[in-house]
Design a protein around this motif. Structure first.
Motif, PDB file in Angstrom:
ATOM      1  N   VAL A  31       5.232   8.082  -5.372  1.00  0.00           N
ATOM      2  CA  VAL A  31       5.710   6.696  -5.030  1.00  0.00           C
ATOM      3  C   VAL A  31       5.832   6.381  -3.425  1.00  0.00           C
ATOM      4  CG1 VAL A  31       7.508   4.713  -5.337  1.00  0.00           C
ATOM      5  CG2 VAL A  31       6.833   6.115  -7.142  1.00  0.00           C
ATOM      6  N   MET A  34       2.425   6.113  -2.008  1.00  0.00           N
ATOM      7  CA  MET A  34       1.701   4.780  -2.492  1.00  0.00           C
ATOM      8  C   MET A  34       1.962   3.652  -1.594  1.00  0.00           C
ATOM      9  SD  MET A  34       1.623   5.359  -6.537  1.00  0.00           S
ATOM     10  CE  MET A  34       2.586   3.608  -6.721  1.00  0.00           C
ATOM     11  N   LYS A  35       3.204   3.833  -0.650  1.00  0.00           N
ATOM     12  CA  LYS A  35       3.369   2.866   0.566  1.00  0.00           C
ATOM     13  C   LYS A  35       2.376   2.968   1.431  1.00  0.00           C
ATOM     14  CE  LYS A  35       8.383   3.194  -0.297  1.00  0.00           C
ATOM     15  NZ  LYS A  35       9.768   3.395   0.147  1.00  0.00           N
ATOM     16  N   GLU A  38      -3.456   3.877  -1.302  1.00  0.00           N
ATOM     17  CA  GLU A  38      -3.774   3.225  -2.475  1.00  0.00           C
ATOM     18  C   GLU A  38      -3.334   4.066  -3.686  1.00  0.00           C
ATOM     19  OE1 GLU A  38      -8.024   1.813  -2.766  1.00  0.00           O
ATOM     20  OE2 GLU A  38      -8.055   1.350  -0.666  1.00  0.00           O
ATOM     21  N   THR A  39      -2.952   3.347  -4.856  1.00  0.00           N
ATOM     22  CA  THR A  39      -2.553   3.981  -5.893  1.00  0.00           C
ATOM     23  C   THR A  39      -3.578   5.222  -6.295  1.00  0.00           C
ATOM     24  OG1 THR A  39      -1.083   2.086  -6.377  1.00  0.00           O
ATOM     25  CG2 THR A  39      -1.482   3.695  -8.371  1.00  0.00           C
ATOM     26  N   GLN A  40      -4.759   4.475  -6.554  1.00  0.00           N
ATOM     27  CA  GLN A  40      -5.671   5.443  -6.955  1.00  0.00           C
ATOM     28  C   GLN A  40      -6.142   6.507  -6.182  1.00  0.00           C
ATOM     29  OE1 GLN A  40      -6.012   2.073  -6.461  1.00  0.00           O
ATOM     30  NE2 GLN A  40      -6.559   1.291  -8.306  1.00  0.00           N
ATOM     31  N   VAL A  42      -3.635   8.173  -4.528  1.00  0.00           N
ATOM     32  CA  VAL A  42      -2.602   9.117  -5.051  1.00  0.00           C
ATOM     33  C   VAL A  42      -2.734   9.884  -6.017  1.00  0.00           C
ATOM     34  CG1 VAL A  42       0.157   9.330  -5.241  1.00  0.00           C
ATOM     35  CG2 VAL A  42      -0.929   7.863  -3.239  1.00  0.00           C
ATOM     36  N   ALA A  43      -3.122   8.926  -7.138  1.00  0.00           N
ATOM     37  CA  ALA A  43      -3.313   9.526  -8.518  1.00  0.00           C
ATOM     38  C   ALA A  43      -4.636  10.460  -8.572  1.00  0.00           C
ATOM     39  CB  ALA A  43      -3.580   8.349  -9.496  1.00  0.00           C
ATOM     40  N   SER A  77       1.558   2.578 -18.795  1.00  0.00           N
ATOM     41  CA  SER A  77       1.858   2.261 -17.477  1.00  0.00           C
ATOM     42  C   SER A  77       3.471   2.416 -16.962  1.00  0.00           C
ATOM     43  CB  SER A  77       1.341   0.975 -17.117  1.00  0.00           C
ATOM     44  OG  SER A  77       1.672   0.407 -15.668  1.00  0.00           O
ATOM     45  N   THR A  84       4.748  -4.950  -8.768  1.00  0.00           N
ATOM     46  CA  THR A  84       4.591  -4.074  -7.794  1.00  0.00           C
ATOM     47  C   THR A  84       5.519  -3.098  -7.533  1.00  0.00           C
ATOM     48  OG1 THR A  84       5.589  -5.413  -5.988  1.00  0.00           O
ATOM     49  CG2 THR A  84       3.317  -5.923  -6.252  1.00  0.00           C
ATOM     50  N   HIS A  86       6.267  -1.393  -4.405  1.00  0.00           N
ATOM     51  CA  HIS A  86       6.922  -1.234  -3.280  1.00  0.00           C
ATOM     52  C   HIS A  86       6.941  -2.662  -2.531  1.00  0.00           C
ATOM     53  CE1 HIS A  86       2.512  -0.939  -2.398  1.00  0.00           C
ATOM     54  NE2 HIS A  86       2.555   0.259  -2.929  1.00  0.00           N
TER      55      HIS A  86
END
Length: 86
Positions: A31, A34-35, A38-40, A42-43, A77, A84, A86
């Protein structure tokens, strides 16, 4: 998101407690990333690391079974699509 399960040195932890603790710690770190990313990204990075760890520690058949399990399992999810983090 703060790390929520404190690990107290010297106190024995069950395997379940250890799993919960490392899950919470790595999720909190994700998390935080992710700041800045992009989320993708990190994932995808976490998935790539996970796959390398599985490939290293499992037999070829075990690895194939784990990958199939990942494909087959339905996950929820953490947040609503409109929320959001953050």
């Amino acid at each position: 998101m703060p790390y929520t399960l404190p690990i107290q040195k010297g106190l024995p932890m069950s395997k379940k407690e250890k799993l919960e603790a490392i899950y919470e710690k790595i999720f909190a770190e994700a998390v935080e990333h992710m700041k800045d990313y992009e989320t993708q990204m990190v994932a995808g990075t976490l998935m790539a690391i996970a796959m390398r760890l599985y490939k290293t520690s499992l037999t070829d058949e075990g690895f194939r079974e784990m990958m199939q399990t990942i494909v087959d399992v339905d996950v929820k999810s953490y947040f609503d699509k409109d929320e959001t983090i953050h």
